[in-house]
Every structure is written in C-alpha cells, then in structure tokens.
Design an enzyme around this catalytic site. Structure first.
Site, PDB file in Angstrom:
ATOM      1  N   ASN A  89       0.819  -1.206   0.000  1.00 21.53           N
ATOM      2  CA  ASN A  89       0.000   0.000   0.000  1.00 21.53           C
ATOM      3  C   ASN A  89       0.858   1.263   0.000  1.00 21.53           C
ATOM      4  OD1 ASN A  89      -2.038  -1.807   0.185  1.00 21.53           O
ATOM      5  ND2 ASN A  89      -2.453  -1.468   2.360  1.00 21.53           N
ATOM      6  N   ASP A  91      -0.558   4.076   1.059  1.00 22.51           N
ATOM      7  CA  ASP A  91      -1.048   4.917   2.155  1.00 22.51           C
ATOM      8  C   ASP A  91      -0.125   4.770   3.367  1.00 22.51           C
ATOM      9  OD1 ASP A  91      -1.948   2.832   4.076  1.00 22.51           O
ATOM     10  OD2 ASP A  91      -3.478   2.355   2.595  1.00 22.51           O
ATOM     11  N   HIS A 106       5.702  -0.390  -2.894  1.00 22.48           N
ATOM     12  CA  HIS A 106       5.250   0.312  -4.096  1.00 22.48           C
ATOM     13  C   HIS A 106       5.249   1.825  -3.947  1.00 22.48           C
ATOM     14  CE1 HIS A 106       3.025  -3.652  -5.320  1.00 22.48           C
ATOM     15  NE2 HIS A 106       4.323  -3.701  -5.550  1.00 22.48           N
TER      16      HIS A 106
HETATM   17  N1  APR Z   1     -10.279  -7.033   4.472  1.00 21.53           N
HETATM   18  C1  APR Z   1      -9.322  -7.824   3.921  1.00 21.53           C
HETATM   19  N2  APR Z   1      -9.194  -8.002   2.593  1.00 21.53           N
HETATM   20  C2  APR Z   1     -10.067  -7.378   1.796  1.00 21.53           C
HETATM   21  C3  APR Z   1     -11.091  -6.538   2.278  1.00 21.53           C
HETATM   22  C4  APR Z   1     -11.185  -6.376   3.696  1.00 21.53           C
HETATM   23  N3  APR Z   1     -12.110  -5.605   4.271  1.00 21.53           N
HETATM   24  N4  APR Z   1     -11.781  -6.045   1.232  1.00 21.53           N
HETATM   25  C5  APR Z   1     -11.208  -6.557   0.127  1.00 21.53           C
HETATM   26  N5  APR Z   1     -10.182  -7.357   0.450  1.00 21.53           N
HETATM   27  C6  APR Z   1      -9.258  -8.126  -0.397  1.00 21.53           C
HETATM   28  C7  APR Z   1      -9.817  -8.591  -1.725  1.00 21.53           C
HETATM   29  O1  APR Z   1     -10.536  -9.812  -1.545  1.00 21.53           O
HETATM   30  C8  APR Z   1      -8.539  -8.769  -2.542  1.00 21.53           C
HETATM   31  O2  APR Z   1      -8.009 -10.078  -2.402  1.00 21.53           O
HETATM   32  O3  APR Z   1      -8.186  -7.280  -0.724  1.00 21.53           O
HETATM   33  C9  APR Z   1      -7.574  -7.761  -1.913  1.00 21.53           C
HETATM   34  C10 APR Z   1      -7.285  -6.565  -2.775  1.00 21.53           C
HETATM   35  O4  APR Z   1      -6.622  -6.991  -3.930  1.00 21.53           O
HETATM   36  P1  APR Z   1      -6.093  -5.920  -4.989  1.00 21.53           P
HETATM   37  O5  APR Z   1      -7.157  -4.934  -5.260  1.00 21.53           O
HETATM   38  O6  APR Z   1      -5.538  -6.696  -6.129  1.00 21.53           O
HETATM   39  O7  APR Z   1      -4.943  -5.150  -4.185  1.00 21.53           O
HETATM   40  P2  APR Z   1      -3.440  -5.577  -3.923  1.00 21.53           P
HETATM   41  O8  APR Z   1      -3.312  -7.061  -3.852  1.00 21.53           O
HETATM   42  O9  APR Z   1      -2.948  -4.785  -2.784  1.00 21.53           O
HETATM   43  O10 APR Z   1      -2.752  -5.051  -5.255  1.00 21.53           O
HETATM   44  C11 APR Z   1      -1.376  -5.160  -5.409  1.00 21.53           C
HETATM   45  O11 APR Z   1      -1.446  -3.920  -7.442  1.00 21.53           O
HETATM   46  O12 APR Z   1      -2.477  -2.172  -8.523  1.00 21.53           O
HETATM   47  C12 APR Z   1      -1.324  -2.585  -7.898  1.00 21.53           C
HETATM   48  O13 APR Z   1       0.378  -1.332  -6.955  1.00 21.53           O
HETATM   49  C13 APR Z   1      -0.956  -1.723  -6.738  1.00 21.53           C
HETATM   50  O14 APR Z   1      -0.077  -2.340  -4.580  1.00 21.53           O
HETATM   51  C14 APR Z   1      -1.055  -2.646  -5.559  1.00 21.53           C
HETATM   52  C15 APR Z   1      -0.834  -4.007  -6.179  1.00 21.53           C
END
Ligand code: APR
Length: 232
Positions: A89, A91, A106
């Site tokens: 993240n 943030d 990132h």
């Molecule tokens: N608590 C826990 N997990 C959750 C919640 C919640 N309240 N709400 C959603 N999720 C989960 C979803 O099920 C999903 O598996 O969070 C995950 C979010 O996945 P992504 O949107 O793909 O985010 P992330 O894995 O952090 O992405 C990785 O991709 O776009 C790039 O650089 C960006 O750091 C990011 C990277």
C-alpha cells in the site's frame, strides 16, 4: 529470550475498511481507471496532467481517512513479537496506527520525488502536487510511486525479511502482482503462514497456508489475540 519475528505482507484489503478503494475488487480502482493511462511511466510522459490528478485525488482521500482495527491489531502484536510489515500500500495507515517497522514496496503517496534523480525525495505538504513543482535541481516532481513496469527497489530487502520470519501473515492482497506476490517463496519451509482475506486469492503457490476468510478489521484482531496468547 528474544521475541519471535512475525512478518506481515499487506495489500489494499487492509485499508478497505478505512474507506480506501482496493484495485481489483468489483468497484475497485482498476475498474474505473485504465492502469496504462495513470500508473505507468509512459502515461507520465504522455499525459502528466492526468497522472498528477489521479494521485492528487488518492492523496486527498488519504488525508480524510483513518487506520482501522486491522492496522491497530498489528501494532498490538508488537507487545510480544518483533513485527515487520511489508506493505504494497502507498497509504501511511500502518504508520498512523503506530507500527514501528513498515517497508513500502510500491512507494508512498505522501511523498514525491525528482523525475531526474530518484534519490531526491520530499514529503509533500498537503495533498496537491502541481505541474511546475520542481526539485532543487529544477526537474518536475513526480509521485513517489512504483509504476507498472518499473523496478521495485525494496524487493531484495523484503525478500531478506521474509526469509527470516518465524510466522508469516498475509492480509488483504489478491496476490496478483509480482514480484510482491512471490515474497512468500522466500519464507522458510515449515513456517506457519496465515492469510486473512474475505475474497478469492491466488494462493495456490503458498504451501500449507491457513486461509482465514474474514475482513481485515475483524480477522486480524482475532488472529492477533491468538498469537499473543500463544506467546505467553
Ligand atoms: N479485508 C481484507 N481483505 C479485503 C477486504 C477487507 N475488508 N476487502 C477486500 N479485500 C481483499 C480482496 O478480496 C482482494 O483479495 O483485498 C484484496 C485486494 O486486492 P487488490 O485490489 O488486487 O490489491 P493488492 O493485492 O494490494 O494489489 C497489489 O497492485 O495495482 C497494484 O500497486 C498496486 O499495490 C497494488 C498491487
């Protein structure tokens, strides 16, 4: 006796309950925006205004949200463990909650850097970066974000930290994006691995993982209580 080491890999899901959109869920950011138009160096070169505006909006939102129970539970874990957070993240909610060791894979939304010299990094005052804002050498400032296609300079350090974990937690990430998703491959065989996520996660490459299908805000405090209890 020295504390056991817990390494926590977090993704957008841990900040979802704070009100920050994830990327790949339905209604997520990559449904509303084209990655190639806002999160690549090519986009920066061809449409700087749009890229600046995209990150300004993310930064503005970050100034309006607060950490949630998931972030705070990881702070509590430090009472009994040596906790290292590796976050995808951008943030700063782990830091706002009070976690002491946070590595950003990132980049960081509240920071900007010189587009000519990546070692020149500034904390941005307020939320707005403007075209024409320059570093001390006169180059345009860009978001301090690792865009798609760019190297991830913190990966070797994150791999090293992962390889020395006694317990590994993965929270709120779809494990879709490499090299971050490959960090679990550095975890020593036999290390307990827990994954907290209410959705479908690509975890087939994580051997022996214990899946906890819950939101971070409820699943994390419960797991932390158990881990603190076990550390007695
Ligand atoms: N608590 C826990 N997990 C959750 C919640 C919640 N309240 N709400 C959603 N999720 C989960 C979803 O099920 C999903 O598996 O969070 C995950 C979010 O996945 P992504 O949107 O793909 O985010 P992330 O894995 O952090 O992405 C990785 O991709 O776009 C790039 O650089 C960006 O750091 C990011 C990277």
């Amino acid at each position: 006796m020295s504390k056991k080491k817990i390494v926590v890999l977090t993704g957008a899901g841990i900040s979802a309950e704070s009100g920050i959109s994830t990327f790949r869920d339905s209604g997520g950011l990559w449904e509303k925006y084209d990655i190639m138009e806002v999160a690549t160096y090519e986009a920066w070169q061809s449409n700087m205004d749009m890229v600046i505006e995209f990150y300004n909006q993310r930064r503005k939102q970050l100034h309006e949200v607060k950490p949630n129970a998931g972030h705070y539970a990881l702070v509590k874990l430090e009472e009994k463990y040596d906790v290292h957070i590796i976050t995808q993240n951008v943030d700063d909610l782990h830091e706002q909650a009070g976690s002491s060791k946070v590595l950003h894979l990132h980049g960081e939304l509240k920071k900007v850097r010189s587009s000519a010299d990546e070692s020149i990094v500034y904390e941005l005052e307020g939320w707005e970066l403007k075209k024409g804002d320059t570093c001390e050498k006169g180059s345009q400032l860009r978001p301090h974000i690792v865009w798609f296609g760019e190297p991830v300079p913190m990966i070797p350090m994150a791999a090293e930290i992962s390889s020395t974990a006694d317990i590994y937690l993965i929270i709120g990430t779809s494990l879709n994006v490499y090299p971050a998703a490959g960090l679990v491959n550095y975890v020593k065989p036999g290390t307990p691995i827990f994954l907290i996520d209410p959705g479908e996660v690509h975890a087939s490459h994580v051997p022996g993982v214990k899946l906890i299908k819950e939101k971070a805000g409820t699943g994390t405090p419960k797991l932390v209580e158990e881990l603190l209890e076990n550390a007695k």
